[in-house]
Write a protein that holds these residues in place. Structure first.
Motif: not given
Ligand SMILES: NC(=O)c1ccc[n+]([C@@H]2O[C@H](COP(=O)([O-])OP(=O)(O)OC[C@H]3O[C@@H](n4cnc5c(N)ncnc54)[C@H](OP(=O)(O)O)[C@@H]3O)[C@@H](O)[C@H]2O)c1
Length: 281
Positions: A178-200
């Motif tokens: 986002x900081x260094x690519x020729x084109x900036x994203x110019x958007x918001x980016x929702x970032x997650x891991x590969x799976x969702x987990x409960x705290x258990x």
């Protein structure tokens, strides 16, 4: 990538800032590593910077053409200090701004959501990183990690709600683009891991990885709010407690393909990250 410029990383000793700084330095970029302590960060130029002390702002901005922004921690109105700084940054030659927000805070939402709303109007090149909860909350200096080390407990009011925990290294990998690519994203980016987990499930994973029991204790919303208020200002604690409640309702039970789309490789999984982080300490 754009030509080698100078990036001001605010929060350069923190969880995402340190990893973003390391990636920028490895890619040959000059980094000014900013924080209240101006602590040394390998390969970067340390600079004293305090969101709440405007006298530190101009020196930090000298020669800078892009910024990575970790908002002032625990502040429910970060726009009050961030927006004047960002206007100054634009006037002194900053062309690109990458803001760290949260998957739980949309544009115009509470706290940093107000800064998110203004960012596109301030910079032609911008991005807002909206990561889910960090995997490093269970391995670093976060209250969860401290509780795990002290008595093997994780305390939340998330119930059986799922969270798509994300690796802070993956956030930094996206931040570098986002900081260094020729084109900036110019958007918001929702970032997650590969799976969702409960705290258990998190507790079960940590038990397997560490060889000693870790248990998730469910708090009521009121207990969660009181506990968080012992760690951060009361209004910020209330916002964090509301986020736990939203998790319990299923608000964070989703994954995105953003890390892979931006970096070209899939996000790291929980077990892999815990093994890596605990192997470091
Ligand atoms: N943890 C999560 O699961 C999660 C999930 C989504 C989003 N987030 C967001 O992530 C942000 C925290 O980012 P992080 O984890 O990368 O940082 P962090 O590990 O909490 O570290 C904070 C950094 O900011 C600096 N800092 C603190 N107060 C400052 C001030 N007044 N002026 C200038 N610098 C200051 C600190 O250095 P000094 O002490 O030297 O100033 C440090 O480098 C929060 O805004 C949070 O909402 C967290």
């Amino acid at each position: 990538m754009t030509g080698i410029g100078t990036t001001l990383v605010v929060g350069a000793t923190g969880t995402t800032g340190s990893r973003t700084t390391a990636r920028l330095v490895a890619a040959g970029h000059h980094v000014k590593a900013a924080g209240r302590r101006a602590a040394p960060v390998p390969g970067a130029e340390p600079v004293r910077f305090d969101w709440h002390d405007p006298a530190t702002h101009d020196a930090a901005l000298e020669g800078v053409d892009r910024v990575y922004l970790v908002p002032p921690v625990g502040d429910m109105d970060p726009a009050a200090v961030m927006l004047p700084f960002l206007r100054r940054a634009r006037a002194t030659g900053v062309r690109r701004a990458v803001l760290l927000s949260s998957s739980a805070i949309p544009e115009g939402g509470p706290a940093v959501g107000a800064v998110h709303r203004e960012l596109p109007g301030l910079f032609d090149q911008w991005a807002v990183l909206r990561p889910s909860w960090f995997m490093q909350n269970f391995t670093g200096d976060h209250a969860h990690a401290v509780g795990i080390r002290q008595d093997g407990t994780i305390l939340t009011a998330t119930g059986s709600g799922r969270v798509a925990f994300v690796d802070a290294d993956d956030i930094a990998a996206v931040a570098l683009h986002a900081l260094t690519d020729d084109r900036a994203p110019d958007s918001d980016l929702v970032l997650t891991g590969p799976e969702s987990l409960t705290h258990d499930e998190v507790a079960a994973n940590l038990t397997r990885a560490g060889g000693r029991p870790v248990v998730h204790h469910a708090l009521t919303p009121a207990q969660s709010r009181a506990r968080l208020a012992s760690l951060v200002p009361p209004d910020f604690a209330a916002m964090l407690a509301d986020m736990d409640h939203a998790i319990a309702q299923g608000a964070e039970d989703r994954t995105t393909d953003t890390v892979e789309r931006v970096t070209g490789r899939p996000p790291h999984g929980f077990r892999e990250v815990v093994a890596r982080e605990w192997g470091r300490s």
